[in-house]
Write a protein that holds these residues in place. Structure first.
Motif, PDB file in Angstrom:
ATOM      1  N   VAL A 325      29.366  41.053  49.151  1.00 43.41           N
ATOM      2  CA  VAL A 325      29.082  41.615  50.472  1.00 43.41           C
ATOM      3  C   VAL A 325      29.596  40.679  51.565  1.00 43.41           C
ATOM      4  O   VAL A 325      30.246  41.117  52.527  1.00 43.41           O
ATOM      5  CB  VAL A 325      27.565  41.875  50.637  1.00 43.41           C
ATOM      6  N   GLU A 326      29.342  39.388  51.409  1.00 43.60           N
ATOM      7  CA  GLU A 326      29.796  38.408  52.405  1.00 43.60           C
ATOM      8  C   GLU A 326      31.315  38.398  52.526  1.00 43.60           C
ATOM      9  O   GLU A 326      31.863  38.252  53.619  1.00 43.60           O
ATOM     10  CB  GLU A 326      29.302  37.015  52.021  1.00 43.60           C
ATOM     11  N   GLU A 327      31.988  38.565  51.392  1.00 48.89           N
ATOM     12  CA  GLU A 327      33.456  38.535  51.374  1.00 48.89           C
ATOM     13  C   GLU A 327      34.079  39.912  51.595  1.00 48.89           C
ATOM     14  O   GLU A 327      35.288  40.081  51.480  1.00 48.89           O
ATOM     15  CB  GLU A 327      33.945  37.958  50.042  1.00 48.89           C
ATOM     16  N   LYS A 328      33.218  40.893  51.876  1.00 43.67           N
ATOM     17  CA  LYS A 328      33.653  42.254  52.199  1.00 43.67           C
ATOM     18  C   LYS A 328      34.484  42.906  51.079  1.00 43.67           C
ATOM     19  O   LYS A 328      35.516  43.529  51.323  1.00 43.67           O
ATOM     20  CB  LYS A 328      34.412  42.283  53.528  1.00 43.67           C
ATOM     21  N   TYR A 329      34.008  42.764  49.867  1.00 42.81           N
ATOM     22  CA  TYR A 329      34.586  43.530  48.755  1.00 42.81           C
ATOM     23  C   TYR A 329      34.279  45.014  48.994  1.00 42.81           C
ATOM     24  O   TYR A 329      33.287  45.369  49.655  1.00 42.81           O
ATOM     25  CB  TYR A 329      33.972  43.097  47.427  1.00 42.81           C
ATOM     26  N   ARG A 330      35.103  45.882  48.437  1.00 42.44           N
ATOM     27  CA  ARG A 330      34.906  47.330  48.554  1.00 42.44           C
ATOM     28  C   ARG A 330      34.032  47.784  47.377  1.00 42.44           C
ATOM     29  O   ARG A 330      34.274  47.407  46.233  1.00 42.44           O
ATOM     30  CB  ARG A 330      36.246  48.051  48.550  1.00 42.44           C
ATOM     31  N   PHE A 331      33.043  48.624  47.647  1.00 44.07           N
ATOM     32  CA  PHE A 331      32.046  48.998  46.643  1.00 44.07           C
ATOM     33  C   PHE A 331      32.253  50.427  46.111  1.00 44.07           C
ATOM     34  O   PHE A 331      32.857  51.274  46.764  1.00 44.07           O
ATOM     35  CB  PHE A 331      30.638  48.889  47.242  1.00 44.07           C
ATOM     36  N   PHE A 332      31.702  50.630  44.932  1.00 45.09           N
ATOM     37  CA  PHE A 332      31.557  51.915  44.244  1.00 45.09           C
ATOM     38  C   PHE A 332      32.888  52.455  43.689  1.00 45.09           C
ATOM     39  O   PHE A 332      33.802  51.694  43.424  1.00 45.09           O
ATOM     40  CB  PHE A 332      30.847  52.942  45.115  1.00 45.09           C
ATOM     41  N   SER A 333      32.997  53.755  43.540  1.00 39.18           N
ATOM     42  CA  SER A 333      34.036  54.377  42.704  1.00 39.18           C
ATOM     43  C   SER A 333      35.457  53.959  43.057  1.00 39.18           C
ATOM     44  O   SER A 333      36.266  53.688  42.168  1.00 39.18           O
ATOM     45  CB  SER A 333      33.922  55.902  42.792  1.00 39.18           C
ATOM     46  N   PHE A 334      35.802  53.932  44.341  1.00 41.67           N
ATOM     47  CA  PHE A 334      37.146  53.572  44.752  1.00 41.67           C
ATOM     48  C   PHE A 334      37.238  52.120  45.217  1.00 41.67           C
ATOM     49  O   PHE A 334      38.196  51.735  45.884  1.00 41.67           O
ATOM     50  CB  PHE A 334      37.634  54.505  45.884  1.00 41.67           C
ATOM     51  N   GLY A 335      36.239  51.323  44.867  1.00 47.30           N
ATOM     52  CA  GLY A 335      36.175  49.953  45.344  1.00 47.30           C
ATOM     53  C   GLY A 335      36.832  48.940  44.431  1.00 47.30           C
ATOM     54  O   GLY A 335      37.632  49.273  43.554  1.00 47.30           O
ATOM     55  N   ASP A 336      36.471  47.679  44.643  1.00 52.79           N
ATOM     56  CA  ASP A 336      37.023  46.569  43.886  1.00 52.79           C
ATOM     57  C   ASP A 336      36.286  46.423  42.557  1.00 52.79           C
ATOM     58  O   ASP A 336      35.368  47.185  42.263  1.00 52.79           O
ATOM     59  CB  ASP A 336      36.927  45.284  44.713  1.00 52.79           C
ATOM     60  N   ALA A 337      36.681  45.421  41.772  1.00 51.50           N
ATOM     61  CA  ALA A 337      36.142  45.266  40.422  1.00 51.50           C
ATOM     62  C   ALA A 337      35.534  43.876  40.222  1.00 51.50           C
ATOM     63  O   ALA A 337      35.812  42.938  40.974  1.00 51.50           O
ATOM     64  CB  ALA A 337      37.244  45.492  39.385  1.00 51.50           C
ATOM     65  N   MET A 338      34.705  43.786  39.186  1.00 52.48           N
ATOM     66  CA  MET A 338      34.128  42.516  38.781  1.00 52.48           C
ATOM     67  C   MET A 338      34.336  42.346  37.292  1.00 52.48           C
ATOM     68  O   MET A 338      34.133  43.304  36.518  1.00 52.48           O
ATOM     69  CB  MET A 338      32.634  42.448  39.112  1.00 52.48           C
ATOM     70  N   PHE A 339      34.754  41.169  36.884  1.00 53.69           N
ATOM     71  CA  PHE A 339      34.897  40.868  35.453  1.00 53.69           C
ATOM     72  C   PHE A 339      33.843  39.847  35.082  1.00 53.69           C
ATOM     73  O   PHE A 339      33.796  38.745  35.635  1.00 53.69           O
ATOM     74  CB  PHE A 339      36.290  40.323  35.131  1.00 53.69           C
ATOM     75  N   ILE A 340      32.967  40.228  34.172  1.00 52.58           N
ATOM     76  CA  ILE A 340      31.912  39.351  33.690  1.00 52.58           C
ATOM     77  C   ILE A 340      32.332  38.798  32.329  1.00 52.58           C
ATOM     78  O   ILE A 340      32.516  39.553  31.385  1.00 52.58           O
ATOM     79  CB  ILE A 340      30.568  40.111  33.551  1.00 52.58           C
TER      80      ILE A 340
END
Length: 341
Positions: A325-340
């Motif tokens: 949120v602080e870095e303004k990533y895009r959320f949800f279906s058309f948003g950015d990704a996270m690799f765990i």
């Protein structure tokens, strides 16, 4: 465990309304689930997180153009129908709006009568069982008359309907896209395979239960909707062999993750299987079916946030989300990704 523990503040402007022109142009937040360390990367760097002998598991479901607009035959009233699940003999479980207009025996016409639907059963919350009648091939008619059922938090229209499909979408049946897979192109998948990574496919037809809110305080009381899954023996053999040789299993999306967990939980290993799963994964669950997870950023208090919290701990996930949120990533279906990892 209380549902409020999975809440976080999300500014509305961070909800991505449209996809990026280039599927691989998204950002990628890499989270180490053992230390909680995060790194800001771009999506193409996912290839650096995969190594020879690993397996990348993708969901090859294809989204149906499942939203139909028709007219009630008796009155001419406008009716919206969302197809949820195909039953037997051209019967469908659906959501109808406005539901109060459609009772048992009501007939809805679509496309000047090319497709008609007769209500044969009423369910709660706008659910209706519809008997479809048509001439020709149902899916060809649906392709012409239906619209892509975008999630309720997306307000913009989508000019290119294929942009809500993965490039490897194959098996029709979903009411929503497996969105983590939207970031891949055929060229990227080829480059990943050339690195010695096994790219394999499973199927889980995503239902609207994906967007169903958790309406209980104690999350253990939440009931998941059942979804159909399938794994071939070819995929199972590749996964078993990779595990024996020390390769990591990387699930692309929570749908792939739930399919892998369902099969391992039921059979003790990867094997050819199909059926319906309502598996609910939340903290306290021991993940055995995958070693890494590529996923988008999910809704607050959703079952999907609970799933990733089971894999990487709730504290690490919420910390990562606050960073996003602080870095303004895009959320949800058309948003950015996270690799765990």
């Amino acid at each position: 465990m209380n549902v409020e523990e999975f809440d976080f503040d999300l500014p509305e402007e961070l909800i991505a309304q449209t996809p990026l022109p280039d599927r691989t142009a998204s950002r990628l937040l890499v989270l180490d689930r053992k230390t909680g360390e995060t790194k800001d990367r771009n999506f193409l760097s996912i290839i650096d997180e995969l190594h020879e002998g690993d397996c990348l598991v993708l969901n090859d479901t294809r989204v149906l153009p499942a939203r139909l607009y028709g007219l009630k035959k008796e009155t001419g009233a406008s009716i919206e129908v969302l197809l949820l699940k195909q039953l037997e003999n051209d019967q469908w479980e659906t959501l109808v709006k406005p539901a109060k207009r459609i009772k048992e025996g009501s007939v809805i016409e679509f496309g000047d009568g090319r497709l008609t639907a007769t209500c044969i059963g009423e369910e709660e919350h706008g659910g209706r069982i519809l008997q479809m009648s048509y001439k020709g091939i149902f899916h060809e008619i649906l392709d012409e008359l239906g619209e892509m059922p975008l999630p309720p938090y997306i307000k913009e229209t989508l000019p290119d309907q294929e942009r809500y499909q993965t490039v490897f979408a194959k098996n029709r049946g979903s009411a929503a896209a497996p969105t983590a897979g939207l970031h891949f192109t055929k060229d990227l998948l080829q480059a990943i395979e050339e690195k010695g990574v096994h790219v394999v496919y499973i199927t889980l037809h995503v239902g609207l239960g994906t967007f169903r809110p958790v309406n209980v305080e104690n999350i253990e009381e939440h009931e998941m909707h059942a979804e159909f899954y399938q794994m071939s023996e070819e995929t199972a053999e590749i996964l078993r062999t990779a595990r024996k040789k020390g390769g990591k299993i990387v699930a692309v999306g929570t749908t792939s993750a739930r399919t892998l967990e369902t099969i391992v939980k039921e059979h003790g290993t990867f094997q050819e299987a199909s059926g319906w799963t309502s598996i609910f994964i939340y903290p306290g669950y021991e993940v055995r079916g995958f070693d890494g997870l590529l996923t988008n950023f999910h809704l607050p208090k959703s079952t999907l946030v609970m799933l990733v919290s089971a894999f990487a701990t709730k504290d690490y996930i919420l910390h990562a989300y606050r960073h996003a949120v602080e870095e303004k990533y895009r959320f949800f279906s058309f948003g950015d990704a996270m690799f765990i990892r």
